[in-house]
Motif scaffolding. Structure first.
Motif, short mmCIF file in Angstrom:
data_model
loop_
_atom_site.label_atom_id
_atom_site.label_comp_id
_atom_site.label_asym_id
_atom_site.label_seq_id
_atom_site.Cartn_x
_atom_site.Cartn_y
_atom_site.Cartn_z
N THR A 265 0.83 -1.22 0.00
CA THR A 265 0.00 0.00 0.00
C THR A 265 0.86 1.26 0.00
N ASN B 286 -1.12 -0.77 -6.47
CA ASN B 286 -1.89 0.26 -5.78
C ASN B 286 -1.68 1.64 -6.39
N ILE C 99 -4.12 1.69 -9.15
CA ILE C 99 -5.48 1.86 -8.60
C ILE C 99 -5.72 3.32 -8.21
N GLU C 100 -4.71 3.95 -7.59
CA GLU C 100 -4.85 5.35 -7.19
C GLU C 100 -4.94 6.27 -8.40
N LEU D 45 -6.31 5.62 -11.09
CA LEU D 45 -7.65 5.47 -11.67
C LEU D 45 -8.73 6.02 -10.74
N GLY D 46 -8.31 6.62 -9.64
CA GLY D 46 -9.26 7.25 -8.73
C GLY D 46 -9.70 6.38 -7.57
N GLY D 47 -9.11 5.20 -7.40
CA GLY D 47 -9.48 4.30 -6.32
C GLY D 47 -8.62 4.49 -5.08
N SER D 48 -8.96 3.75 -4.04
CA SER D 48 -8.20 3.80 -2.79
C SER D 48 -7.27 2.59 -2.73
N ILE E 101 -5.48 -0.78 -1.76
CA ILE E 101 -6.01 -2.03 -1.20
C ILE E 101 -4.88 -2.76 -0.48
#
Length: 303
Positions: free
Chosen positions: A137, A143, A146-147, A149-152, A154
């Protein structure tokens, strides 16, 4: 058969038994002789007195063990992780072997085979470091994507709800290619005339897979499934030992890691032997039951 006839048969086939002798000696020395060490599960082992001199205590360690909440936690973790590995890991090489069997381009097939075999040769020590770098993380590549792409982020390796899934899928990715070899070998033994006859009768590709391919490799699938069921209590010590930490003990601590801690780290060898013996008995019982069930279904089984 009388004893005399047995010796006569051995004498007639003496050269075959002579070639078998090294394997028999190997198993006798390295597999059966060390089994005497399991007796320390019923003793209070003293390193100064040795196994023979240590006093017998009967089932004292088992009684203590079964009264521990921690033991049932690691037992349940072992069952759950092994079940996930069986459900998701066992069919994967079969599916891949069937897909590769349908590929006509030899160069492409060999390239795919080589690529999917390679992870098997990477040790979990190296692969564990790669997974940490990829899934962390704090700066992990996955990750970061993921960030972006606007996600948190994991917590694949730090969150209880994701750790088991990470274990199972990383194991599948590492081993499915190697296990595919066995099924590819079984598929190579199928008579091509069976497919030709089925095609002439109007069978499409799916019909040929369902009615010819799978029945022809069913015995191989059953044997490997029996062996896998017989090792259900083996949940992958090396992988878990590399990846787990105290934050995820409640979902990842298995019997093997528990034995390691209480046996080597804490020096309670008798208790560790009791845990290991319990695990072996469960594996043996599962193998016998699964083999008996397979024989009732018309398969040969492993014995």
């Amino acid at each position: 058969m009388s004893l005399g006839k047995v010796w006569q048969y051995i004498h007639v086939n003496r050269y075959l038994y002579l070639m078998l002798l090294p394997a028999l000696v190997f198993y006798a020395v390295f597999h059966y002789y060390p089994m005497y060490g399991a007796s320390i599960a019923f003793k209070d082992l003293s390193l100064t007195k040795g196994i023979l001199g240590s006093p017998w205590v009967g089932t004292k360690h088992f009684t203590y063990l079964f009264g521990l909440d921690k033991f049932w936690e690691v037992f349940w973790n072992t069952i759950v992780i092994s079940f996930y590995r069986l459900v998701f890991g066992f069919p994967a090489p079969i599916i891949v072997a069937l897909l590769l069997h349908e590929v006509m381009n030899r160069a492409f097939k060999r390239t795919v085979q080589t690529v999917i075999y390679l992870p098997h040769f990477i040790s979990w020590v190296i692969l564990g470091g790669l997974l940490v770098n990829l899934l962390s993380t704090n700066g992990g590549v996955v990750n970061k994507v993921i960030e972006s792409l606007g996600g948190s982020p994991i917590g694949f390796l730090s969150d209880d709800s994701h750790f088991r899934s990470t274990l199972v899928w990383s194991m599948v990715w590492k081993e499915f290619g190697w296990n595919t070899i066995i099924y590819m070998a079984a598929l190579a033994g199928i008579n091509p005339q069976l497919y030709e006859s089925a095609a002439m009768d109007g069978a499409n590709r799916w019909h040929r897979v369902w009615h010819i391919t799978l029945p022809c490799i069913r015995s191989t699938i059953v044997i490997l499934l029996l062996l896998r069921i017989g090792s259900m209590m083996e949940a992958g010590f090396d992988q878990i030992f590399i990846l787990y930490h105290t934050g995820v003990y409640n979902v990842s601590d298995i019997i093997d890691t528990y034995v390691y801690r209480i046996g080597l780290a804490e020096g309670r060898f008798s208790l560790a032997a009791a845990v290991g013996l319990f695990k072996s008995v469960i594996n043996f019982a599962l193998l016998v039951f699964a083999n008996k069930l397979a024989r009732k279904m018309g398969e040969q089984g492993v014995y």
